[in-house]
Design a protein around this motif. Sequence first.
Motif, PDB file in Angstrom:
ATOM      1  N   MET A 187       0.809  -1.215   0.000  1.00 32.14           N
ATOM      2  CA  MET A 187       0.000   0.000   0.000  1.00 32.14           C
ATOM      3  C   MET A 187       0.845   1.270   0.000  1.00 32.14           C
ATOM      4  O   MET A 187       0.327   2.364  -0.161  1.00 32.14           O
ATOM      5  CB  MET A 187      -0.917   0.032   1.240  1.00 32.14           C
ATOM      6  CG  MET A 187      -1.982  -1.040   1.264  1.00 32.14           C
ATOM      7  SD  MET A 187      -3.320  -0.718   0.086  1.00 32.14           S
ATOM      8  CE  MET A 187      -2.931  -1.865  -1.195  1.00 32.14           C
ATOM      9  N   PHE A 188       2.168   1.128   0.175  1.00 28.75           N
ATOM     10  CA  PHE A 188       3.037   2.296   0.339  1.00 28.75           C
ATOM     11  C   PHE A 188       4.028   2.481  -0.807  1.00 28.75           C
ATOM     12  O   PHE A 188       4.997   3.226  -0.667  1.00 28.75           O
ATOM     13  CB  PHE A 188       3.800   2.188   1.672  1.00 28.75           C
ATOM     14  CG  PHE A 188       2.912   1.882   2.834  1.00 28.75           C
ATOM     15  CD1 PHE A 188       1.919   2.764   3.216  1.00 28.75           C
ATOM     16  CD2 PHE A 188       3.048   0.694   3.531  1.00 28.75           C
ATOM     17  CE1 PHE A 188       1.090   2.480   4.285  1.00 28.75           C
ATOM     18  CE2 PHE A 188       2.225   0.400   4.612  1.00 28.75           C
ATOM     19  CZ  PHE A 188       1.243   1.293   4.989  1.00 28.75           C
ATOM     20  N   TYR A 193       0.793   8.732   3.388  1.00 28.27           N
ATOM     21  CA  TYR A 193       0.073   7.470   3.525  1.00 28.27           C
ATOM     22  C   TYR A 193      -0.826   7.480   4.765  1.00 28.27           C
ATOM     23  O   TYR A 193      -0.911   6.501   5.490  1.00 28.27           O
ATOM     24  CB  TYR A 193       1.063   6.308   3.555  1.00 28.27           C
ATOM     25  CG  TYR A 193       1.788   6.186   2.244  1.00 28.27           C
ATOM     26  CD1 TYR A 193       1.101   5.837   1.092  1.00 28.27           C
ATOM     27  CD2 TYR A 193       3.135   6.457   2.139  1.00 28.27           C
ATOM     28  CE1 TYR A 193       1.747   5.755  -0.126  1.00 28.27           C
ATOM     29  CE2 TYR A 193       3.792   6.368   0.927  1.00 28.27           C
ATOM     30  CZ  TYR A 193       3.085   6.023  -0.202  1.00 28.27           C
ATOM     31  OH  TYR A 193       3.723   5.941  -1.403  1.00 28.27           O
ATOM     32  N   VAL A 197      -4.570   5.588   2.237  1.00 26.46           N
ATOM     33  CA  VAL A 197      -4.348   4.141   2.170  1.00 26.46           C
ATOM     34  C   VAL A 197      -5.673   3.418   1.939  1.00 26.46           C
ATOM     35  O   VAL A 197      -5.733   2.432   1.206  1.00 26.46           O
ATOM     36  CB  VAL A 197      -3.624   3.636   3.435  1.00 26.46           C
ATOM     37  CG1 VAL A 197      -3.472   2.130   3.415  1.00 26.46           C
ATOM     38  CG2 VAL A 197      -2.245   4.288   3.548  1.00 26.46           C
TER      39      VAL A 197
END
Length: 170
Positions: free
Chosen positions: A83-84, A129, A134
């Motif tokens: 997700m990053f 994030y 996210v």
Amino acid sequence: MTIPLCENCTKGYRLAGDPSGEMVTLGSFKTYFRKSASSTESEPSKKAIVLFTDAFGLTMPNIQLIGDSLGQSLDVDVYVPDMFEGKPPLRHEDLVPFTPDQPGVTLSIKQKLDWAWTMLKNLPGIFMYRPDVVRKRAEAFIKALKEEKHYDRIGAAGYCLGGALYLVFD
């Protein structure tokens, strides 16, 4: 002020073993993928689990090993998406100096200032994030998974920051 992390969160406790899956791309996401043991080319798995990481992302193999264990015990495909974009908001090494050896220990004034400085240095990543961002990325990943793989059932789990992301499922 105490920080509610266990000592292994910051020491980087490593689970035994090596991940058995592989890194693949799904949509625009790099993701760790572990195929179901009973899945074949002619009979792909009809079920999958998405395992969302904590704020440390895929930098340690533990989350991949947990995914392997879930996939093996439940006989499902497992996805652990990044997700990053390869740059998690925190590194566990940054938090080591602020984790007491035992619960209930209060940080000194110097430790509190050092902690604040560490968080300030990491603020761009934390902001980039933040949970809303996210969550949108998680929604996009789930959409790509549904469109590309056509599973009958998809479940989700997560740790820390990732624990709230399973709520994006409908």
